[in-house]
Design an enzyme around this catalytic site. Structure first.
Site, PDB file in Angstrom:
ATOM      1  N   LYS A   1       5.740   5.611  -2.256  1.00 48.93           N
ATOM      2  CA  LYS A   1       6.860   6.192  -1.430  1.00 48.93           C
ATOM      3  C   LYS A   1       8.425   6.190  -1.959  1.00 48.93           C
ATOM      4  O   LYS A   1       9.379   6.543  -1.613  1.00 48.93           O
ATOM      5  CB  LYS A   1       6.809   5.779   0.242  1.00 48.93           C
ATOM      6  CG  LYS A   1       5.857   6.290   0.725  1.00 48.93           C
ATOM      7  CD  LYS A   1       5.633   5.822   2.648  1.00 48.93           C
ATOM      8  CE  LYS A   1       4.796   6.311   3.410  1.00 48.93           C
ATOM      9  NZ  LYS A   1       4.594   6.379   4.656  1.00 48.93           N
TER      10      LYS A   1
ATOM     11  N   ASP B   1      -4.041   0.661   8.570  1.00 45.40           N
ATOM     12  CA  ASP B   1      -2.462   1.984   8.667  1.00 45.40           C
ATOM     13  C   ASP B   1      -2.332   2.507   9.578  1.00 45.40           C
ATOM     14  O   ASP B   1      -1.046   2.889   9.919  1.00 45.40           O
ATOM     15  CB  ASP B   1      -3.055   2.398   7.136  1.00 45.40           C
ATOM     16  CG  ASP B   1      -1.862   2.852   6.899  1.00 45.40           C
ATOM     17  OD1 ASP B   1      -0.289   2.864   7.245  1.00 45.40           O
ATOM     18  OD2 ASP B   1      -1.698   3.753   6.029  1.00 45.40           O
TER      19      ASP B   1
ATOM     20  N   HIS C   1       1.955   9.964  -2.809  1.00 41.02           N
ATOM     21  CA  HIS C   1       2.859   8.490  -2.989  1.00 41.02           C
ATOM     22  C   HIS C   1       1.412   7.329  -3.934  1.00 41.02           C
ATOM     23  O   HIS C   1       1.702   6.245  -4.158  1.00 41.02           O
ATOM     24  CB  HIS C   1       3.312   7.789  -1.154  1.00 41.02           C
ATOM     25  CG  HIS C   1       2.549   7.405  -0.213  1.00 41.02           C
ATOM     26  ND1 HIS C   1       1.943   8.786   0.981  1.00 41.02           N
ATOM     27  CD2 HIS C   1       1.452   6.288  -0.466  1.00 41.02           C
ATOM     28  CE1 HIS C   1       1.042   7.458   1.629  1.00 41.02           C
ATOM     29  NE2 HIS C   1       0.999   6.185   1.655  1.00 41.02           N
TER      30      HIS C   1
ATOM     31  N   HIS D   1       0.525  -1.290  -0.345  1.00 37.85           N
ATOM     32  CA  HIS D   1      -0.409  -0.049   0.337  1.00 37.85           C
ATOM     33  C   HIS D   1       0.632   1.301  -0.072  1.00 37.85           C
ATOM     34  O   HIS D   1       0.054   1.968  -0.372  1.00 37.85           O
ATOM     35  CB  HIS D   1      -0.578   0.333   1.051  1.00 37.85           C
ATOM     36  CG  HIS D   1      -0.285   0.107   2.615  1.00 37.85           C
ATOM     37  ND1 HIS D   1       0.352  -1.042   3.187  1.00 37.85           N
ATOM     38  CD2 HIS D   1       0.085   1.595   3.402  1.00 37.85           C
ATOM     39  CE1 HIS D   1       0.359  -0.774   4.486  1.00 37.85           C
ATOM     40  NE2 HIS D   1       0.580   0.874   4.748  1.00 37.85           N
ATOM     41  N   ASP D   2       1.871   1.315   0.438  1.00 38.69           N
ATOM     42  CA  ASP D   2       3.161   2.429   0.480  1.00 38.69           C
ATOM     43  C   ASP D   2       4.087   2.099  -0.531  1.00 38.69           C
ATOM     44  O   ASP D   2       4.525   2.894  -0.699  1.00 38.69           O
ATOM     45  CB  ASP D   2       3.633   2.110   2.017  1.00 38.69           C
ATOM     46  CG  ASP D   2       2.535   3.452   3.175  1.00 38.69           C
ATOM     47  OD1 ASP D   2       2.070   3.271   2.651  1.00 38.69           O
ATOM     48  OD2 ASP D   2       3.372   3.017   4.071  1.00 38.69           O
TER      49      ASP D   2
ATOM     50  N   HIS E   1      -6.563   4.484  -0.119  1.00 35.98           N
ATOM     51  CA  HIS E   1      -6.417   3.332   1.433  1.00 35.98           C
ATOM     52  C   HIS E   1      -6.239   4.946   1.922  1.00 35.98           C
ATOM     53  O   HIS E   1      -5.924   4.198   3.296  1.00 35.98           O
ATOM     54  CB  HIS E   1      -4.932   2.798   1.532  1.00 35.98           C
ATOM     55  CG  HIS E   1      -3.703   3.729   1.217  1.00 35.98           C
ATOM     56  ND1 HIS E   1      -2.791   3.742   0.077  1.00 35.98           N
ATOM     57  CD2 HIS E   1      -2.723   3.901   2.192  1.00 35.98           C
ATOM     58  CE1 HIS E   1      -1.658   3.978   0.312  1.00 35.98           C
ATOM     59  NE2 HIS E   1      -1.849   4.361   1.650  1.00 35.98           N
ATOM     60  N   HIS E   2      -6.493   6.414   2.102  1.00 36.60           N
ATOM     61  CA  HIS E   2      -5.262   7.329   3.271  1.00 36.60           C
ATOM     62  C   HIS E   2      -6.739   8.093   2.424  1.00 36.60           C
ATOM     63  O   HIS E   2      -7.704   9.438   2.869  1.00 36.60           O
ATOM     64  CB  HIS E   2      -4.554   8.194   2.139  1.00 36.60           C
ATOM     65  CG  HIS E   2      -3.231   7.549   3.265  1.00 36.60           C
ATOM     66  ND1 HIS E   2      -3.318   7.507   4.272  1.00 36.60           N
ATOM     67  CD2 HIS E   2      -2.201   7.562   2.421  1.00 36.60           C
ATOM     68  CE1 HIS E   2      -1.734   7.250   4.563  1.00 36.60           C
ATOM     69  NE2 HIS E   2      -1.174   6.939   3.310  1.00 36.60           N
TER      70      HIS E   2
END
Length: 336
Positions: free
Chosen positions: A205, A283, A230, A201-202, A254-255
């Site tokens: 980055k 998260d 990201h 999910h990251d 997801h954010h």
């Protein structure tokens, strides 16, 4: 030759069929009713059953259904004095290969037996071939899934190699997300997709400078703006890959927050994939419970309080409930 079972409540019929079929090389067992027939089927391998319709106890049609359900390699032919198209239709629906009316024509019986045994052999061959193909597909699917997971793990490690302070974060988020999804009753396949999305999910980055990722003080606004890119970067990397799940969209969202205050698209409520809403909660909990370069760990209790207090506002309430239940009732731990 074949092993046949003759089921008829009239002993002369049983003996006559036995003599006739023995002359053609078949071995026969005899039963007077369905109860005796079931016992014979349990004790011996039977290739074909010749069965009357009307018998004491269960009917021949009921016996045919029993054979169809439990003895897929056994064929059935009804040999009966009941000359009724509706009964014959019921027998065929129950799995009978043929329906012969008494008085018997021996040639007709032999021809029906030969044709039924050929059909039975063909069905057995086809079934075994189909099972073989299914096994090959299952093995190759498992191999592809293993390769896919290996690739996803490698993607995750690339990110963590640039941000050692958050090493293991994606793995822990994936583990909690999958547990939450399972707690919410989602299918195993969907749980697997959520777990794999959590593992990367990251990924976006990778485009953020390492000095920003590992900065030991609070980020400046422009640095946080870089961080906020990201999800979109990850989406752009993943969108051309044909995963069995919408992983690119999950990672992209997801954010996002339930009230529309998240990023990068400002989505709200049901416009956010449930899979992404689950990862969002996981998260936040993992990030708050863990050490970061710019702060010590806030702690699990505070993390659970955060998602609980903001359930329905920032976070999906069903996902929050599942998360709280895992930690408070089912002893979930990031350390396991």
């Amino acid at each position: 030759m074949a092993h046949l079972l003759i089921v008829d409540d009239e002993e002369p019929i049983r003996r006559m069929l036995n003599r006739m079929l023995a002359r053609h090389g078949h071995t026969c067992s005899l039963a007077a009713d369905a109860t005796e027939a079931r016992k014979c089927l349990d004790e011996q391998d039977v290739d074909l059953v010749l069965c009357d319709v009307n018998m004491p106890g269960d009917s021949g049609i009921a016996l045919a259904r029993h054979i169809q359900a439990g003895y897929e390699d056994t064929a059935v032919i009804m040999v009966t004095g009941v000359d009724d198209p509706d009964v014959a239709d019921s027998a065929i629906k129950a799995g009978a290969y043929g329906y012969i009316i008494k008085p018997l024509d021996f040639n007709e019986v032999i021809i029906n037996i030969r044709n039924s045994l050929r059909r039975r052999d063909l069905e057995i061959t086809n079934r075994r071939y189909r099972q073989h193909l299914e096994q090959i597909v299952a093995e190759r699917t498992a191999s592809l899934r293993n390769a896919l997971e290996g690739i996803i793990r490698a993607m995750g490690l690339v990110v963590e190699s640039r941000d050692p302070y958050t090493s293991g974060h994606q793995h822990r988020v994936a583990m909690l997300s999958a547990a939450m999804a399972g707690e919410m009753g989602l299918t195993k396949d969907r749980v697997e997709g959520i777990r794999l999305a959590g593992m990367i999910h990251d990924l976006g980055k990778i485009a953020v400078p390492a000095e920003v990722l590992s900065k030991p003080t609070r980020l400046a606004d422009y640095e946080f703006d870089l961080i906020k890119t990201h999800p979109k970067v990850a989406h752009d990397i993943l969108k051309e890959i044909e995963f069995p799940w919408p992983i690119a969209r999950i990672v992209h969202q997801h954010h996002e927050k339930m009230d529309g205050s998240g990023y990068p698209q400002g989505l709200s409520g049901e416009d956010i994939l449930l899979d992404a809403r689950i990862i969002c909660v996981a998260d936040v909990v993992e990030a708050m419970a863990s050490h970061r370069p710019y702060r010590p760990a806030i702690g699990l209790d505070k993390a659970l309080e955060e998602v609980s207090d903001n359930a329905g506002t920032l976070y999906d309430p069903e996902a929050v409930t599942a998360c709280l239940r895992l930690f408070r009732e089912k002893q979930f731990s990031f350390d396991r």
